[in-house]
Design a protein around this motif. Structure first.
Motif, PDB file in Angstrom:
ATOM      1  N   GLY A 105       1.104  -1.154  -0.081  1.00  0.00           N
ATOM      2  CA  GLY A 105      -0.401   0.005   0.018  1.00  0.00           C
ATOM      3  C   GLY A 105       0.922   1.393  -0.025  1.00  0.00           C
ATOM      4  O   GLY A 105       0.571   2.425   0.036  1.00  0.00           O
ATOM      5  N   GLU A 106       2.466   1.025  -0.221  1.00  0.00           N
ATOM      6  CA  GLU A 106       2.990   2.352   0.077  1.00  0.00           C
ATOM      7  C   GLU A 106       3.392   2.388  -1.230  1.00  0.00           C
ATOM      8  O   GLU A 106       3.526   1.552  -1.757  1.00  0.00           O
ATOM      9  CB  GLU A 106       4.188   2.247   1.130  1.00  0.00           C
ATOM     10  CG  GLU A 106       3.729   2.116   3.062  1.00  0.00           C
ATOM     11  CD  GLU A 106       2.863   3.595   3.063  1.00  0.00           C
ATOM     12  OE1 GLU A 106       2.774   4.495   2.532  1.00  0.00           O
ATOM     13  OE2 GLU A 106       1.996   3.094   4.016  1.00  0.00           O
ATOM     14  N   SER A 107       3.970   3.721  -1.495  1.00  0.00           N
ATOM     15  CA  SER A 107       4.838   4.089  -3.067  1.00  0.00           C
ATOM     16  C   SER A 107       5.933   3.617  -2.844  1.00  0.00           C
ATOM     17  O   SER A 107       6.861   3.283  -1.730  1.00  0.00           O
ATOM     18  CB  SER A 107       4.701   5.505  -3.178  1.00  0.00           C
ATOM     19  OG  SER A 107       5.653   6.018  -3.928  1.00  0.00           O
ATOM     20  N   LEU A 108       6.265   3.121  -4.141  1.00  0.00           N
ATOM     21  CA  LEU A 108       8.055   2.735  -4.026  1.00  0.00           C
ATOM     22  C   LEU A 108       9.225   3.665  -3.775  1.00  0.00           C
ATOM     23  O   LEU A 108      10.247   3.664  -3.953  1.00  0.00           O
ATOM     24  CB  LEU A 108       8.040   1.935  -5.259  1.00  0.00           C
ATOM     25  CG  LEU A 108       7.520   1.085  -5.459  1.00  0.00           C
ATOM     26  CD1 LEU A 108       7.920   0.436  -6.836  1.00  0.00           C
ATOM     27  CD2 LEU A 108       7.822  -0.610  -4.649  1.00  0.00           C
ATOM     28  N   THR A 109       8.562   5.120  -4.231  1.00  0.00           N
ATOM     29  CA  THR A 109       9.246   6.353  -4.036  1.00  0.00           C
ATOM     30  C   THR A 109      10.069   6.290  -2.397  1.00  0.00           C
ATOM     31  O   THR A 109       9.657   5.742  -1.335  1.00  0.00           O
ATOM     32  CB  THR A 109       8.652   7.342  -4.289  1.00  0.00           C
ATOM     33  OG1 THR A 109       7.950   7.514  -5.298  1.00  0.00           O
ATOM     34  CG2 THR A 109       9.270   9.026  -4.038  1.00  0.00           C
ATOM     35  N   GLY A 110      12.006   6.221  -2.696  1.00  0.00           N
ATOM     36  CA  GLY A 110      12.296   6.523  -1.099  1.00  0.00           C
ATOM     37  C   GLY A 110      12.359   5.259  -0.843  1.00  0.00           C
ATOM     38  O   GLY A 110      12.542   4.885   0.770  1.00  0.00           O
ATOM     39  N   LEU A 111      11.894   3.951  -1.097  1.00  0.00           N
ATOM     40  CA  LEU A 111      11.987   2.135  -1.048  1.00  0.00           C
ATOM     41  C   LEU A 111      13.527   2.120  -1.212  1.00  0.00           C
ATOM     42  O   LEU A 111      14.269   2.707  -1.930  1.00  0.00           O
ATOM     43  CB  LEU A 111      10.740   1.850  -1.411  1.00  0.00           C
ATOM     44  CG  LEU A 111      11.107  -0.416  -1.297  1.00  0.00           C
ATOM     45  CD1 LEU A 111      10.716   0.076  -0.069  1.00  0.00           C
ATOM     46  CD2 LEU A 111      10.353  -0.376  -2.212  1.00  0.00           C
ATOM     47  N   ASP A 112      14.082   1.427   0.763  1.00  0.00           N
ATOM     48  CA  ASP A 112      15.404   1.122   0.716  1.00  0.00           C
ATOM     49  C   ASP A 112      15.313  -0.364   1.701  1.00  0.00           C
ATOM     50  O   ASP A 112      14.455   0.046   2.320  1.00  0.00           O
ATOM     51  CB  ASP A 112      16.239   2.592   1.177  1.00  0.00           C
ATOM     52  CG  ASP A 112      17.569   1.972   1.202  1.00  0.00           C
ATOM     53  OD1 ASP A 112      18.167   1.772   0.475  1.00  0.00           O
ATOM     54  OD2 ASP A 112      17.929   2.937   2.369  1.00  0.00           O
ATOM     55  N   TYR A 113      16.348  -1.567   1.090  1.00  0.00           N
ATOM     56  CA  TYR A 113      16.836  -2.126   2.029  1.00  0.00           C
ATOM     57  C   TYR A 113      17.983  -2.641   2.020  1.00  0.00           C
ATOM     58  O   TYR A 113      19.057  -1.493   0.886  1.00  0.00           O
ATOM     59  CB  TYR A 113      16.080  -3.046   1.162  1.00  0.00           C
ATOM     60  CG  TYR A 113      14.766  -3.411   0.653  1.00  0.00           C
ATOM     61  CD1 TYR A 113      13.910  -2.861   1.624  1.00  0.00           C
ATOM     62  CD2 TYR A 113      14.594  -4.282   0.112  1.00  0.00           C
ATOM     63  CE1 TYR A 113      12.078  -3.432   1.395  1.00  0.00           C
ATOM     64  CE2 TYR A 113      13.064  -4.728  -0.015  1.00  0.00           C
ATOM     65  CZ  TYR A 113      11.609  -3.603   0.025  1.00  0.00           C
ATOM     66  OH  TYR A 113      10.909  -4.271   0.136  1.00  0.00           O
ATOM     67  N   PRO A 114      18.243  -2.961   3.918  1.00  0.00           N
ATOM     68  CA  PRO A 114      19.539  -3.248   4.003  1.00  0.00           C
ATOM     69  C   PRO A 114      20.068  -4.008   3.541  1.00  0.00           C
ATOM     70  O   PRO A 114      19.521  -4.625   2.073  1.00  0.00           O
ATOM     71  CB  PRO A 114      19.457  -3.313   5.645  1.00  0.00           C
ATOM     72  CG  PRO A 114      18.132  -3.928   5.803  1.00  0.00           C
ATOM     73  CD  PRO A 114      17.143  -3.249   4.571  1.00  0.00           C
ATOM     74  N   ALA A 115      21.409  -4.294   2.863  1.00  0.00           N
ATOM     75  CA  ALA A 115      22.172  -5.148   2.275  1.00  0.00           C
ATOM     76  C   ALA A 115      21.956  -6.921   3.381  1.00  0.00           C
ATOM     77  O   ALA A 115      21.569  -6.815   4.566  1.00  0.00           O
ATOM     78  CB  ALA A 115      23.396  -4.999   2.108  1.00  0.00           C
ATOM     79  N   PRO A 116      20.810  -7.569   2.479  1.00  0.00           N
ATOM     80  CA  PRO A 116      21.855  -7.858   0.756  1.00  0.00           C
ATOM     81  C   PRO A 116      20.598  -7.738  -0.147  1.00  0.00           C
ATOM     82  O   PRO A 116      20.843  -7.934  -0.798  1.00  0.00           O
ATOM     83  CB  PRO A 116      22.438  -9.389   1.358  1.00  0.00           C
ATOM     84  CG  PRO A 116      21.466 -10.357   2.246  1.00  0.00           C
ATOM     85  CD  PRO A 116      21.294  -9.110   3.114  1.00  0.00           C
ATOM     86  N   ALA A 117      19.327  -7.010   0.307  1.00  0.00           N
ATOM     87  CA  ALA A 117      18.313  -7.196  -0.552  1.00  0.00           C
ATOM     88  C   ALA A 117      18.683  -5.674  -0.979  1.00  0.00           C
ATOM     89  O   ALA A 117      16.937  -5.389  -1.267  1.00  0.00           O
ATOM     90  CB  ALA A 117      16.961  -7.329   0.361  1.00  0.00           C
ATOM     91  N   SER A 118      19.462  -5.115  -0.803  1.00  0.00           N
ATOM     92  CA  SER A 118      19.243  -3.456  -1.195  1.00  0.00           C
ATOM     93  C   SER A 118      18.863  -3.095  -3.310  1.00  0.00           C
ATOM     94  O   SER A 118      18.716  -1.729  -3.136  1.00  0.00           O
ATOM     95  CB  SER A 118      20.522  -2.956  -0.457  1.00  0.00           C
ATOM     96  OG  SER A 118      22.188  -3.386  -1.553  1.00  0.00           O
ATOM     97  N   GLY A 119      19.361  -4.472  -3.972  1.00  0.00           N
ATOM     98  CA  GLY A 119      18.933  -4.370  -5.401  1.00  0.00           C
ATOM     99  C   GLY A 119      17.894  -4.560  -5.296  1.00  0.00           C
ATOM    100  O   GLY A 119      17.204  -4.440  -6.530  1.00  0.00           O
ATOM    101  N   LEU A 120      16.887  -5.065  -4.555  1.00  0.00           N
ATOM    102  CA  LEU A 120      15.326  -5.314  -4.979  1.00  0.00           C
ATOM    103  C   LEU A 120      14.773  -4.029  -4.862  1.00  0.00           C
ATOM    104  O   LEU A 120      13.847  -3.969  -6.080  1.00  0.00           O
ATOM    105  CB  LEU A 120      14.521  -6.252  -3.730  1.00  0.00           C
ATOM    106  CG  LEU A 120      13.606  -6.643  -3.670  1.00  0.00           C
ATOM    107  CD1 LEU A 120      13.562  -7.300  -5.328  1.00  0.00           C
ATOM    108  CD2 LEU A 120      12.832  -7.173  -2.495  1.00  0.00           C
ATOM    109  N   PRO A 121      14.807  -3.147  -4.656  1.00  0.00           N
ATOM    110  CA  PRO A 121      14.067  -1.192  -4.043  1.00  0.00           C
ATOM    111  C   PRO A 121      13.715  -1.222  -5.738  1.00  0.00           C
ATOM    112  O   PRO A 121      13.347  -0.823  -6.380  1.00  0.00           O
ATOM    113  CB  PRO A 121      13.692  -0.443  -3.863  1.00  0.00           C
ATOM    114  CG  PRO A 121      14.636  -1.977  -2.240  1.00  0.00           C
ATOM    115  CD  PRO A 121      15.416  -2.537  -3.075  1.00  0.00           C
ATOM    116  N   GLY A 122      15.492  -1.207  -6.386  1.00  0.00           N
ATOM    117  CA  GLY A 122      15.315  -1.110  -8.164  1.00  0.00           C
ATOM    118  C   GLY A 122      14.285  -1.682  -9.068  1.00  0.00           C
ATOM    119  O   GLY A 122      14.384  -1.572  -9.941  1.00  0.00           O
ATOM    120  N   VAL A 123      14.865  -3.512  -8.405  1.00  0.00           N
ATOM    121  CA  VAL A 123      13.601  -4.089  -9.721  1.00  0.00           C
ATOM    122  C   VAL A 123      12.236  -4.099  -9.657  1.00  0.00           C
ATOM    123  O   VAL A 123      11.867  -3.537 -10.747  1.00  0.00           O
ATOM    124  CB  VAL A 123      14.022  -5.529  -8.868  1.00  0.00           C
ATOM    125  CG1 VAL A 123      12.649  -6.047 -10.036  1.00  0.00           C
ATOM    126  CG2 VAL A 123      15.576  -5.816  -9.100  1.00  0.00           C
TER     127      VAL A 123
END
Length: 144
Positions: free
Chosen positions: A91-109
């Motif tokens: 329910g939240e926008s993807l803008t500003g989404l950030d995950y710690p490593a090792p999942a840090s690349g997922l928001p970009g996907v």
């Protein structure tokens, strides 16, 4: 990805209007033709009107017309008019989404998927959805 009933109904209503650009259609006629619940369609058409995608006229000769020509209304316009964000995460926008490593690349996907979906929707106009022969009537018509 989830396509909402609002986006589906809104698109179907707009395509119905695009097929009949010379006369207004009532919500009752659109709901019947497209087998859409009338009350739900009425609220969806209100959102489309506020977004400038349809215009209305009251009275016995009234109804709804496209707010712009069918070849100038994209599915992206429709989706944003009724749903706002194309893709949300819980329910939240993807803008500003950030995950710690090792999942840090997922928001970009997730953001690339949203951009790809937006590109497809933006490349598809109401005219492209019309049955063969109807596009000549609708192209360039709808906004007076």
């Amino acid at each position: 990805m989830h396509i909402s009933a609002k986006a589906d109904y809104a698109t179907r209503a707009l395509v119905e209007l695009a097929c009949e650009p010379s006369r207004p259609l009532t919500c009752e006629a659109i709901a019947s033709s497209q087998q859409i619940p009338f009350r739900f369609l009425k609220s969806v058409v209100g959102e489309l009107r506020r977004a400038g995608l349809v215009r209305s006229q009251r009275g016995c000769e009234g109804g709804y017309w496209l707010g712009r020509p069918a070849d100038e209304i994209t599915l992206l316009d429709v989706a944003r008019a009724v749903d706002g964000e194309l893709i949300t995460l819980r329910g939240e926008s993807l803008t500003g989404l950030d995950y710690p490593a090792p999942a840090s690349g997922l928001p970009g996907v997730w953001r690339r998927i949203e951009a790809d979906v937006a590109a497809v929707l933006d490349a598809t106009t109401l005219t492209a959805l019309l049955p063969e022969g109807a596009d000549a009537r609708a192209a360039g018509k709808g906004a007076a």
